[in-house]
Design an enzyme around this catalytic site. Structure first.
Site, PDB file in Angstrom:
ATOM      1  N   TRP A 178      -3.511  -7.806  -6.077  1.00 60.34           N
ATOM      2  CA  TRP A 178      -3.727  -7.710  -6.932  1.00 60.34           C
ATOM      3  C   TRP A 178      -2.952  -6.590  -7.565  1.00 60.34           C
ATOM      4  CZ3 TRP A 178      -8.146  -6.889  -9.865  1.00 60.34           C
ATOM      5  CH2 TRP A 178      -8.274  -5.788 -10.944  1.00 60.34           C
TER       6      TRP A 178
ATOM      7  N   HIS B  82       0.409  -1.230   0.155  1.00 61.05           N
ATOM      8  CA  HIS B  82       0.214  -0.281   0.225  1.00 61.05           C
ATOM      9  C   HIS B  82       0.998   1.200  -0.106  1.00 61.05           C
ATOM     10  CE1 HIS B  82      -3.980  -1.531   0.872  1.00 61.05           C
ATOM     11  NE2 HIS B  82      -3.359  -2.275   0.540  1.00 61.05           N
TER      12      HIS B  82
ATOM     13  N   SER C  64       0.049  -7.837  -7.921  1.00 65.47           N
ATOM     14  CA  SER C  64       0.567  -9.423  -8.650  1.00 65.47           C
ATOM     15  C   SER C  64       0.159  -9.066  -9.921  1.00 65.47           C
ATOM     16  CB  SER C  64       1.469 -10.062  -8.131  1.00 65.47           C
ATOM     17  OG  SER C  64       1.813  -9.966  -7.050  1.00 65.47           O
TER      18      SER C  64
ATOM     19  N   GLY D 146      -8.015 -11.210   2.304  1.00 70.26           N
ATOM     20  CA  GLY D 146      -8.499 -10.208   2.132  1.00 70.26           C
ATOM     21  C   GLY D 146      -9.483 -10.630   0.219  1.00 70.26           C
ATOM     22  N   ASP D 147      -8.826  -9.446  -0.381  1.00 70.56           N
ATOM     23  CA  ASP D 147      -9.742  -9.472  -1.709  1.00 70.56           C
ATOM     24  C   ASP D 147      -9.384 -10.742  -2.762  1.00 70.56           C
ATOM     25  OD1 ASP D 147      -6.703  -8.078  -1.293  1.00 70.56           O
ATOM     26  OD2 ASP D 147      -6.921  -7.735  -3.203  1.00 70.56           O
ATOM     27  N   GLN D 148      -7.950 -11.277  -1.617  1.00 71.60           N
ATOM     28  CA  GLN D 148      -7.230 -12.818  -2.792  1.00 71.60           C
ATOM     29  C   GLN D 148      -8.305 -13.485  -3.226  1.00 71.60           C
ATOM     30  OE1 GLN D 148      -4.147 -13.475  -0.257  1.00 71.60           O
ATOM     31  NE2 GLN D 148      -3.977 -11.510   0.243  1.00 71.60           N
TER      32      GLN D 148
ATOM     33  N   HIS E 165      -0.461 -15.412  -4.784  1.00 66.38           N
ATOM     34  CA  HIS E 165      -0.937 -15.054  -2.884  1.00 66.38           C
ATOM     35  C   HIS E 165      -2.927 -14.397  -4.293  1.00 66.38           C
ATOM     36  CE1 HIS E 165       1.098 -11.084  -3.587  1.00 66.38           C
ATOM     37  NE2 HIS E 165      -0.311 -10.925  -2.351  1.00 66.38           N
TER      38      HIS E 165
ATOM     39  N   GLN F 187      10.176  -8.029  -9.485  1.00 67.67           N
ATOM     40  CA  GLN F 187       9.084  -8.841 -10.266  1.00 67.67           C
ATOM     41  C   GLN F 187       8.217  -8.362 -11.328  1.00 67.67           C
ATOM     42  OE1 GLN F 187       5.489 -11.030  -7.527  1.00 67.67           O
ATOM     43  NE2 GLN F 187       4.183  -9.995  -8.643  1.00 67.67           N
TER      44      GLN F 187
ATOM     45  N   HIS G  43     -17.437  -3.955  -0.512  1.00 68.18           N
ATOM     46  CA  HIS G  43     -17.095  -3.168   0.535  1.00 68.18           C
ATOM     47  C   HIS G  43     -17.836  -2.547   0.747  1.00 68.18           C
ATOM     48  CE1 HIS G  43     -13.107  -5.179   2.630  1.00 68.18           C
ATOM     49  NE2 HIS G  43     -13.080  -5.415   0.908  1.00 68.18           N
TER      50      HIS G  43
ATOM     51  N   ASP H 257      -4.720   6.556   0.742  1.00 69.56           N
ATOM     52  CA  ASP H 257      -5.167   4.638   1.175  1.00 69.56           C
ATOM     53  C   ASP H 257      -7.114   5.268   1.109  1.00 69.56           C
ATOM     54  OD1 ASP H 257      -6.156   2.260   0.908  1.00 69.56           O
ATOM     55  OD2 ASP H 257      -3.548   2.098   1.298  1.00 69.56           O
TER      56      ASP H 257
HETATM   57  C1  U2F Z   1      -2.164  -6.715  -0.385  1.00 69.72           C
HETATM   58  O1  U2F Z   1      -0.645  -7.088  -1.414  1.00 69.72           O
HETATM   59  P1  U2F Z   1       0.294  -7.738  -1.283  1.00 69.72           P
HETATM   60  O2  U2F Z   1       1.069  -6.053  -1.098  1.00 69.72           O
HETATM   61  O3  U2F Z   1       1.273  -8.743  -0.595  1.00 69.72           O
HETATM   62  O4  U2F Z   1       0.548  -8.493  -2.888  1.00 69.72           O
HETATM   63  P2  U2F Z   1       0.281  -7.548  -4.442  1.00 69.72           P
HETATM   64  O5  U2F Z   1      -0.414  -6.395  -4.392  1.00 69.72           O
HETATM   65  O6  U2F Z   1       0.487  -8.395  -5.489  1.00 69.72           O
HETATM   66  O7  U2F Z   1       1.738  -6.367  -5.096  1.00 69.72           O
HETATM   67  C2  U2F Z   1       2.659  -6.592  -4.256  1.00 69.72           C
HETATM   68  C3  U2F Z   1       3.839  -5.410  -4.791  1.00 69.72           C
HETATM   69  O8  U2F Z   1       5.516  -6.773  -4.482  1.00 69.72           O
HETATM   70  C4  U2F Z   1       6.009  -6.350  -5.903  1.00 69.72           C
HETATM   71  C5  U2F Z   1       4.967  -6.978  -6.830  1.00 69.72           C
HETATM   72  C6  U2F Z   1       3.754  -5.883  -6.448  1.00 69.72           C
HETATM   73  O9  U2F Z   1       3.892  -4.871  -7.128  1.00 69.72           O
HETATM   74  O10 U2F Z   1       5.774  -6.595  -7.894  1.00 69.72           O
HETATM   75  N1  U2F Z   1       6.796  -7.248  -5.019  1.00 69.72           N
HETATM   76  C7  U2F Z   1       8.186  -7.228  -6.145  1.00 69.72           C
HETATM   77  O11 U2F Z   1       8.521  -6.157  -6.543  1.00 69.72           O
HETATM   78  N2  U2F Z   1       9.860  -8.179  -5.759  1.00 69.72           N
HETATM   79  C8  U2F Z   1       9.008  -9.178  -5.298  1.00 69.72           C
HETATM   80  O12 U2F Z   1       9.788  -9.837  -5.177  1.00 69.72           O
HETATM   81  C9  U2F Z   1       8.016  -9.824  -4.608  1.00 69.72           C
HETATM   82  C10 U2F Z   1       7.027  -8.996  -4.399  1.00 69.72           C
HETATM   83  C11 U2F Z   1      -3.165  -7.487   0.356  1.00 69.72           C
HETATM   84  F1  U2F Z   1      -2.142  -8.336   0.834  1.00 69.72           F
HETATM   85  C12 U2F Z   1      -3.554  -8.191  -1.220  1.00 69.72           C
HETATM   86  O13 U2F Z   1      -4.214  -9.294  -0.911  1.00 69.72           O
HETATM   87  C13 U2F Z   1      -4.375  -6.864  -2.000  1.00 69.72           C
HETATM   88  O14 U2F Z   1      -5.412  -7.388  -3.410  1.00 69.72           O
HETATM   89  C14 U2F Z   1      -2.951  -6.159  -1.928  1.00 69.72           C
HETATM   90  C15 U2F Z   1      -3.398  -4.338  -2.933  1.00 69.72           C
HETATM   91  O15 U2F Z   1      -4.959  -3.294  -1.815  1.00 69.72           O
HETATM   92  O16 U2F Z   1      -3.039  -5.513  -0.901  1.00 69.72           O
END
Ligand code: U2F
Length: 449
Positions: free
Chosen positions: A347, A17, A349, A367-369, A344, A329, A147, A116
């Site tokens: 969003w 975030h 990713s 969460g939204d996953q 996982h 990534q 939501h 946010d």
């Molecule tokens: C929360 O999600 P996360 O922050 O865990 O996961 P992502 O939304 O997929 O974002 C991960 C980012 O970290 C980067 C990747 C993504 O941009 O490219 N990254 C990286 O650069 N190198 C790595 O080795 C691993 C990851 C939450 F848990 C989710 O449910 C939500 O969807 C999300 C958005 O609100 O936030």
């Protein structure tokens, strides 16, 4: 005295975030150098995000540390939600206090609040100041919409827990006929608001987000038209400004040159985002499946604590596997050697996988996953889920077979291609996201008198 545009920025300091919001601020600051951006974040999170991003030359972005709510000498139990709950309890006072101090010390009034979307109390703060509140929703449109429909979902499903009505679909909501009750995040399932600060935060957000002058999303027109149209009918302004990737880290471990040495679409890239590591039994099952299928893998393995569990596996498979603590990534997913992303379903990713054209195997956690997994596997058909939503050796081997089989892979690539095309159009000059970003700049620059 002439009024200067001054945007106060409030991130939610967990996961991706704060990086995503700072990245947006960076783009805005580049486009509007005369505007001052004040980014209020916890000390820890500020250190992390500012060390990841290069903001040299951005004199119009300043960061300010706020209280993270952790009492002095506090010993964490190991539950990641604990830090989130302590932070939430410190809000909104922590943001308000530092903001007031800044305004008093500099005399620079705030002209726009960019936060946010999770931080629904921003609606009150912006209203008191008589300025617009712009909310950044860091996940997808479906999750936001769910939501906002919290009350209606409860009335229709009579949810009291995960087990009840789990297969019932949410076909009473626009664009949600594939979503099942069991896909809903815990925050939408529990009604016990006061003692669950995170649920309370999100439930409040679902109610007050309508008060924001604009909601911006890392999404693009065409990705979820029914849901987006419904959001547009309920919110004052919705701006899809994606897809954009968060700034990639340096490729210090040579992931890209390692990928260069592999065949097209042969490598499994594995990452569970910025907060998660699967439990030990699932890590073992995933490792065994990769080993038995002899699939080359690139694993972004964040957590040192559980690294030792796979030590033997990493050693035995070192000729066809690579493990790094953090990977570039978005660049990896754009590399032609990557054939599947084991994810996982965060969003960002998911968006990066679509942009890179890589089919996914989904292991959602919270969460939204689960919602993202449902959409991408059942509706868009650009990836698949796992039996029981967990890694077991046989199920994971099966999933790898399915995704990497030529026929399925080509079909999923074809399906991704449709989204990729919309995404490419959206960010092209004059594309919808490009134009929306210009409107976004106008909104934050504009000073209401
Ligand atoms: C929360 O999600 P996360 O922050 O865990 O996961 P992502 O939304 O997929 O974002 C991960 C980012 O970290 C980067 C990747 C993504 O941009 O490219 N990254 C990286 O650069 N190198 C790595 O080795 C691993 C990851 C939450 F848990 C989710 O449910 C939500 O969807 C999300 C958005 O609100 O936030």
């Amino acid at each position: 005295m002439e009024k200067k545009a001054h945007v106060a920025v409030f991130p939610f300091p967990f996961g991706s975030h704060p990086t995503a919001l700072l990245h947006l601020v960076q783009r805005l600051a580049a486009a509007a150098p005369a505007v001052q951006f004040s980014y209020f974040n916890t000390t820890n999170s500020n250190q992390k995000v500012f060390s990841k991003m290069n903001l040299n030359g951005y004199d119009n972005i300043r960061s300010y540390n706020i209280d993270d709510g952790v009492p002095e000498g506090h010993v964490f139990s190991g539950n990641p939600v604990e830090a989130i709950e302590l932070f939430i309890k410190a809000t909104p006072l922590n943001f308000r206090k530092r903001l007031e101090e800044l305004v008093e010390a500099t005399g620079l009034k705030v002209t726009c609040l960019l936060t946010d979307a999770f931080l629904g109390f921003s609606a009150d703060i912006a209203e008191e100041m008589g300025i617009p509140w712009v909310a950044f929703w860091t996940a997808g449109p479906t999750a936001l919409s769910l939501h906002m429909y919290f009350d209606l979902i409860h009335r229709n499903l009579g949810l009291t827990g995960r087990t009840q009505n789990s297969e019932q679909t949410l076909d009473f909501l626009p664009g949600m006929s594939a979503i099942r009750a069991s896909d809903l995040p815990e925050e939408l399932q529990s009604l016990d608001k006061p003692d669950r600060p995170f649920s309370y935060l999100l439930q409040t957000m679902g109610l007050v987000v309508r008060r924001s002058s604009t909601v911006v999303l890392n999404s693009f027109d065409g990705i979820d038209p029914l849901v987006t149209a419904d959001l547009k009918s309920k919110l004052k302004k919705v701006l899809n400004i994606g897809p954009f990737s968060l700034p990639p880290c340096q490729d210090q471990s040579g992931c890209l040159s390692w990928l260069d040495r592999h065949n097209a679409a042969s490598v499994a890239y594995i990452s569970f985002g910025s907060m998660l590591t699967p439990p030990p039994n699932e890590l073992a099952a995933l490792a065994e499946a990769l080993e038995e299928k002899k699939v080359p893998y690139l694993w972004s393995f964040r957590e040192d604590l559980k690294g030792h569990l796979l030590e033997g596996f990493f050693k035995r498979t070192s000729s066809r596997g690579k493990v790094v603590a953090w990977a570039p990534q978005s660049q990896i997913l754009a590399h032609s050697s990557v054939g599947v992303f084991i994810t996982h379903c965060g969003w960002n990713s998911m968006v990066e996988s679509i942009t890179g054209g890589v089919p996914m195997i989904c292991r959602p956690f919270f969460g939204d996953q689960m919602i993202n997994r449902r959409i991408l596997a059942d509706v868009w058909q650009i990836g698949i889920g796992l039996e029981g939503d967990v890694f077991a050796k046989a199920g994971t081997m099966n999933a790898l077979d399915i995704v990497l089989s030529k026929e399925n892979w080509n079909k999923m690539r074809e399906n991704i291609g449709v989204f990729k095309e919309s995404a490419t159009k959206a960010v092209a000059p004059n594309g919808s996201s490009t134009e929306n970003f210009k409107s976004f700049i106008d909104i934050v620059i504009n000073i209401s008198s």
